[in-house]
Design a protein around this motif. Sequence first.
Motif, mmCIF file in Angstrom:
data_model
loop_
_atom_site.group_PDB
_atom_site.id
_atom_site.type_symbol
_atom_site.label_atom_id
_atom_site.label_comp_id
_atom_site.label_asym_id
_atom_site.label_seq_id
_atom_site.Cartn_x
_atom_site.Cartn_y
_atom_site.Cartn_z
ATOM 1 N N ARG A 126 -14.273 13.717 -34.045
ATOM 2 C CA ARG A 126 -13.382 12.524 -34.030
ATOM 3 C C ARG A 126 -12.784 12.240 -35.501
ATOM 4 O O ARG A 126 -13.538 12.024 -36.517
ATOM 5 C CB ARG A 126 -14.288 11.619 -33.436
ATOM 6 C CG ARG A 126 -14.765 11.601 -32.274
ATOM 7 C CD ARG A 126 -15.632 10.428 -31.529
ATOM 8 N NE ARG A 126 -16.322 10.641 -30.358
ATOM 9 C CZ ARG A 126 -15.519 10.117 -29.417
ATOM 10 N NH1 ARG A 126 -14.558 9.785 -29.151
ATOM 11 N NH2 ARG A 126 -16.269 10.628 -27.995
ATOM 12 N N LEU A 127 -11.691 12.296 -35.692
ATOM 13 C CA LEU A 127 -11.004 11.772 -36.858
ATOM 14 C C LEU A 127 -10.605 10.353 -36.887
ATOM 15 O O LEU A 127 -9.886 9.998 -35.716
ATOM 16 C CB LEU A 127 -9.646 12.691 -36.953
ATOM 17 C CG LEU A 127 -8.728 12.247 -37.990
ATOM 18 C CD1 LEU A 127 -9.714 12.800 -39.371
ATOM 19 C CD2 LEU A 127 -7.661 13.064 -38.194
ATOM 20 N N HIS A 128 -11.184 9.810 -37.814
ATOM 21 C CA HIS A 128 -10.810 8.301 -38.156
ATOM 22 C C HIS A 128 -9.938 8.016 -39.166
ATOM 23 O O HIS A 128 -10.376 8.402 -40.314
ATOM 24 C CB HIS A 128 -12.123 7.398 -38.037
ATOM 25 C CG HIS A 128 -13.004 7.905 -36.875
ATOM 26 N ND1 HIS A 128 -13.118 7.375 -35.791
ATOM 27 C CD2 HIS A 128 -14.165 8.539 -37.141
ATOM 28 C CE1 HIS A 128 -14.195 7.553 -34.930
ATOM 29 N NE2 HIS A 128 -14.918 8.254 -35.705
ATOM 30 N N ARG A 129 -8.801 7.394 -39.133
ATOM 31 C CA ARG A 129 -8.184 7.041 -40.354
ATOM 32 C C ARG A 129 -8.691 5.780 -40.807
ATOM 33 O O ARG A 129 -8.733 4.773 -40.494
ATOM 34 C CB ARG A 129 -6.757 6.903 -40.073
ATOM 35 C CG ARG A 129 -6.192 8.569 -39.368
ATOM 36 C CD ARG A 129 -4.636 8.362 -39.292
ATOM 37 N NE ARG A 129 -4.138 9.722 -38.685
ATOM 38 C CZ ARG A 129 -4.096 10.916 -39.383
ATOM 39 N NH1 ARG A 129 -4.120 11.010 -40.698
ATOM 40 N NH2 ARG A 129 -3.485 11.913 -38.686
ATOM 41 N N ASN A 130 -8.945 5.901 -42.275
ATOM 42 C CA ASN A 130 -9.142 4.653 -43.041
ATOM 43 C C ASN A 130 -10.606 3.986 -43.081
ATOM 44 O O ASN A 130 -11.134 3.541 -43.968
ATOM 45 C CB ASN A 130 -8.106 3.507 -42.918
ATOM 46 C CG ASN A 130 -6.679 3.912 -42.905
ATOM 47 O OD1 ASN A 130 -6.215 4.300 -43.931
ATOM 48 N ND2 ASN A 130 -6.063 3.853 -41.775
ATOM 49 N N ASP A 131 -11.264 4.296 -41.863
ATOM 50 C CA ASP A 131 -12.502 3.958 -41.794
ATOM 51 C C ASP A 131 -13.198 4.016 -40.513
ATOM 52 O O ASP A 131 -12.446 4.683 -39.755
ATOM 53 C CB ASP A 131 -12.548 2.082 -41.700
ATOM 54 C CG ASP A 131 -13.788 1.495 -42.111
ATOM 55 O OD1 ASP A 131 -14.842 2.194 -42.425
ATOM 56 O OD2 ASP A 131 -14.012 0.279 -42.147
ATOM 57 N N LEU A 132 -14.617 4.033 -40.430
ATOM 58 C CA LEU A 132 -15.326 3.972 -39.155
ATOM 59 C C LEU A 132 -14.849 2.963 -38.285
ATOM 60 O O LEU A 132 -14.703 1.864 -38.747
ATOM 61 C CB LEU A 132 -16.669 4.066 -39.621
ATOM 62 C CG LEU A 132 -17.404 5.347 -40.294
ATOM 63 C CD1 LEU A 132 -18.777 5.037 -40.427
ATOM 64 C CD2 LEU A 132 -17.338 6.580 -39.376
ATOM 65 N N PRO A 133 -14.844 3.390 -36.933
ATOM 66 C CA PRO A 133 -14.653 2.130 -36.034
ATOM 67 C C PRO A 133 -15.640 1.028 -35.804
ATOM 68 O O PRO A 133 -16.984 1.491 -36.263
ATOM 69 C CB PRO A 133 -14.441 2.933 -34.670
ATOM 70 C CG PRO A 133 -15.483 4.125 -34.951
ATOM 71 C CD PRO A 133 -15.280 4.617 -36.246
ATOM 72 N N ASP A 134 -15.347 -0.099 -35.609
ATOM 73 C CA ASP A 134 -16.396 -1.312 -35.374
ATOM 74 C C ASP A 134 -17.596 -0.760 -34.313
ATOM 75 O O ASP A 134 -17.057 0.027 -33.284
ATOM 76 C CB ASP A 134 -15.664 -2.324 -34.967
ATOM 77 C CG ASP A 134 -14.660 -2.989 -36.111
ATOM 78 O OD1 ASP A 134 -14.920 -2.650 -37.223
ATOM 79 O OD2 ASP A 134 -13.539 -3.797 -35.610
ATOM 80 N N GLY A 135 -18.593 -1.258 -34.665
ATOM 81 C CA GLY A 135 -19.746 -1.007 -33.540
ATOM 82 C C GLY A 135 -20.342 0.373 -33.880
ATOM 83 O O GLY A 135 -21.203 0.618 -32.949
ATOM 84 N N LEU A 136 -19.761 1.487 -34.486
ATOM 85 C CA LEU A 136 -20.274 2.819 -34.282
ATOM 86 C C LEU A 136 -21.625 2.963 -35.024
ATOM 87 O O LEU A 136 -21.705 2.584 -36.055
ATOM 88 C CB LEU A 136 -19.330 3.774 -35.125
ATOM 89 C CG LEU A 136 -19.626 5.271 -34.920
ATOM 90 C CD1 LEU A 136 -19.633 5.756 -33.644
ATOM 91 C CD2 LEU A 136 -18.851 6.052 -35.710
ATOM 92 N N ASP A 137 -22.480 3.345 -34.187
ATOM 93 C CA ASP A 137 -24.039 3.475 -34.763
ATOM 94 C C ASP A 137 -24.381 4.857 -34.635
ATOM 95 O O ASP A 137 -24.415 5.578 -33.421
ATOM 96 C CB ASP A 137 -25.121 2.634 -33.822
ATOM 97 C CG ASP A 137 -26.437 2.777 -34.257
ATOM 98 O OD1 ASP A 137 -26.717 3.458 -35.138
ATOM 99 O OD2 ASP A 137 -27.355 2.110 -33.397
#
Length: 229
Positions: A25-36
């Motif tokens: 999974r590629l996330h641009r700029n930051d990790l998504p909210d709520g990812l544990d």
Amino acid sequence: MWPLSERFGAIVGSTLFTHAGVTIRLHRNDLPDGLDLGRVVAIDTETMGLNPHRDRLCLVQLSSGDGTAHLVQLIPENLGGQGYGAPNLKRMLADPAVTKLFHFARFDVAVLYRYLGVTTAPVVCTKVAAKLVRTFTDRHGLKDLCKELLGVDLSKQQQTSDWGAPELTPEQLAYAASDVLHLHALWAKLEGLLKREGRLDIAEGCFRFLPTRGKLDLLGYEDPDILSH
């Protein structure tokens, strides 16, 4: 080679592809909210080179050891990105309840501090662990350890590719993911060896010092080493 759009699907959101049981999974700029990602997170970084004062941080790879790799691409504002804000990533790196698992943590914690301004702790380093218990060899690289301890053959072909490119290739993404997907299993092997040889306590002492060692490197104390005579 298949076109990127056919091989991975369009690069929207974060899910890119699943291959041989691995999800990237590629996330641009930051990790998504709520990812544990759990209490032990494998982490690696990709930079433009090996000088953190000159060579910018481009990618941070993370995995909880479940066969999924999360890649955070960090793009400076002058190149059209959002820079190094990344509050979710920073929060996880600094969380004292989350152990960060690296191979050669000395470099990674230094470059994360240099660009994100956060002290990454607590940490575990499989390279330090290997050097403490595998004294019969000088082969302590990730590729060597994965091959010898896990029977996994990693490709290092993309190691010196251009990580600052705005669009990373499928081969780069697969390479980046491979650097974190096996660290949990590798640490389990090395932790067992440390316990067997009675060196786990000294390894843990080394791990606690690594964030400070990284800051010393950034200050220019790699040479001279202030701990030498």
